[in-house]
Design an enzyme around this catalytic site. Sequence first.
Site, mmCIF file in Angstrom:
data_model
loop_
_atom_site.group_PDB
_atom_site.id
_atom_site.type_symbol
_atom_site.label_atom_id
_atom_site.label_comp_id
_atom_site.label_asym_id
_atom_site.label_seq_id
_atom_site.Cartn_x
_atom_site.Cartn_y
_atom_site.Cartn_z
ATOM 1 N N ASP A 13 0.814 -1.227 0.000
ATOM 2 C CA ASP A 13 0.000 0.000 0.000
ATOM 3 C C ASP A 13 0.842 1.270 0.000
ATOM 4 O OD1 ASP A 13 -2.241 -1.698 0.337
ATOM 5 O OD2 ASP A 13 -1.928 -1.685 2.502
ATOM 6 N N LYS A 16 2.185 2.379 -4.994
ATOM 7 C CA LYS A 16 2.878 1.908 -6.208
ATOM 8 C C LYS A 16 2.072 2.181 -7.453
ATOM 9 C CE LYS A 16 2.999 -2.273 -4.620
ATOM 10 N NZ LYS A 16 2.636 -2.037 -3.222
ATOM 11 N N GLY A 40 -4.130 -4.400 -4.397
ATOM 12 C CA GLY A 40 -5.130 -3.506 -4.976
ATOM 13 C C GLY A 40 -4.585 -2.107 -4.921
ATOM 14 N N HIS A 41 -4.689 -1.394 -5.994
ATOM 15 C CA HIS A 41 -4.296 -0.001 -5.911
ATOM 16 C C HIS A 41 -5.241 0.864 -6.725
ATOM 17 C CE1 HIS A 41 -1.375 -1.550 -9.095
ATOM 18 N NE2 HIS A 41 -2.271 -0.859 -9.746
ATOM 19 N N GLN A 223 2.208 -5.835 -3.245
ATOM 20 C CA GLN A 223 2.582 -5.947 -1.828
ATOM 21 C C GLN A 223 3.885 -5.175 -1.557
ATOM 22 O OE1 GLN A 223 1.530 -9.143 -3.411
ATOM 23 N NE2 GLN A 223 -0.457 -8.478 -2.719
HETATM 24 P P1 IMP Z 1 -2.377 -12.722 2.105
HETATM 25 O O1 IMP Z 1 -1.438 -12.183 1.091
HETATM 26 O O2 IMP Z 1 -3.831 -12.515 1.766
HETATM 27 O O3 IMP Z 1 -2.072 -14.146 2.445
HETATM 28 O O4 IMP Z 1 -2.164 -11.890 3.460
HETATM 29 C C1 IMP Z 1 -0.969 -11.989 4.223
HETATM 30 C C2 IMP Z 1 -0.594 -10.644 4.820
HETATM 31 O O5 IMP Z 1 -0.192 -9.759 3.789
HETATM 32 C C3 IMP Z 1 -1.733 -9.936 5.551
HETATM 33 O O6 IMP Z 1 -1.190 -9.215 6.634
HETATM 34 C C4 IMP Z 1 -2.265 -8.972 4.507
HETATM 35 O O7 IMP Z 1 -2.913 -7.865 5.108
HETATM 36 C C5 IMP Z 1 -0.981 -8.572 3.818
HETATM 37 N N1 IMP Z 1 -1.185 -8.128 2.434
HETATM 38 C C6 IMP Z 1 -1.369 -8.903 1.350
HETATM 39 N N2 IMP Z 1 -1.501 -8.154 0.251
HETATM 40 C C7 IMP Z 1 -1.381 -6.883 0.640
HETATM 41 C C8 IMP Z 1 -1.394 -5.634 -0.065
HETATM 42 O O8 IMP Z 1 -1.547 -5.546 -1.278
HETATM 43 N N3 IMP Z 1 -1.226 -4.527 0.706
HETATM 44 C C9 IMP Z 1 -1.034 -4.579 2.050
HETATM 45 N N4 IMP Z 1 -1.003 -5.722 2.737
HETATM 46 C C10 IMP Z 1 -1.174 -6.854 2.045
#
Ligand code: IMP
Length: 430
Positions: A13, A16, A40-41, A223
């Site tokens: 977040d 990007k 998501g952005h 991410q």
């Molecule tokens: P997962 O990727 O859904 O398995 O989540 C694992 C961890 O990564 C969690 O703490 C999510 O909140 C975090 N996370 C995954 N994708 C994003 C992103 O695009 N932005 C911020 N945090 C993310």
Amino acid sequence: MAVVAVVGAQWGDEGKGHIVDILAARAQTVIRYGGGNNAGHTVVNRHGTFKLHMVPAGIFEPATLNIVGNGTVIDPKHFLGELDGLTARGIVVDNLRISDRAHVIMPYHAMQDRFDEALKGDAKIGTTGRGIGPAYADKMARIGIRVADLRDPALFRERLTAVLTIKNRLLTTYYQAEPLDFETIYREYVAYGQRLAPYIADVYPDVQHALESNQSILLEGAQGVLLDIDHGTYPFVTSSQPGIAGASQGAGIAPSEIDHVMGVFKAYATRVGSGPFPSEVDGVAADALRQMGKPWAEVGTTTGRLRRVGWFDAVAARYATRLNGIDRLAITKLDVLDEVAEISICVGYRHNGQLINHPPSQPETYAEVEPVYEVMPGWLSPTQGVRTWADLPANAQAYVNRLAELCGAQVSMVSVGPGHDQIIEVMPVL
Ligand code: IMP
């Protein structure tokens, strides 16, 4: 002409999308290299405001080839929804390719994700619930379904038969849930395969062509590197490699071909989900950073969850920079600090009376560190209308320069608002 990777350098977040959207307009090929619809952005450009999860940001430029790389995991239903949303608003998506080597997020993956989180109780990771971890786990366990499989109904039947036998055993015995119906999933996913077929390709020739013809190539990260499966705050991480190693592997581009690594950092820090965050703040300071009610408020694009907020963590930032060979910085959302009189930067961690200068490997230890702050004076004037470095208030320049010094990389871009033009470009990379 250069190959530039844009990596999130905090916990995701970082903004990007904004940076990638600007650079994508100058690239001939954009490759999204990892993650899935956990990302998501929000992109604000001449066509309007868009929330993108999987489709590369170059989609708005008809002449740009947009590749969803082999390192991603794709939920076809969600992906098609995103494509439909774009086409409904007049965006032509013919310039899209999906690597046939990318893995498919299947219905059992989201089920496993949610069941596992529930079983973990207080130790839950706070995943997005999109099935990301189980999809990557199956890839590594060699029981994944790849995008190529969806295109071939007979082959898909064979693959799904083998995998669903394992999954239904798991669902009924371990999770004590109802088994999934083979024919229902089969029919649904064959239909997705047919709709996605025009975009599915072996993208190796496209990528090689782009390299050989010396194109500008943008590797689009998702991410952030502190969520990296190896170098992040394990187990509070995602299941992919958001950094430069993941860019190379997930795009199918040799590391030696990459000219610049641009690390995107917010001017402060945010995190969604559980895990250590030493410079986290609450109360009034958090309200100032969270910007509730504004279009750029700190609320997750994918999950709608409130983001945790804190001061810029230069210890984690330097670690991210060193591990990923970040040589250029994009500092985003500087304007959020416009009204903050005193801005803290975390420049060290103290643990059991000892100073440490990099993140500890165990989250329990990381959660115990106390941040050591340096405080800089704010600029207390609006920056949203500023377009050149020279016009930035002196204290804002000093703050950005200090971040660059602490990270050990040069500033390329500074964003002062969500708009396409709210960017100060100091040192172009493309
Ligand atoms: P997962 O990727 O859904 O398995 O989540 C694992 C961890 O990564 C969690 O703490 C999510 O909140 C975090 N996370 C995954 N994708 C994003 C992103 O695009 N932005 C911020 N945090 C993310």
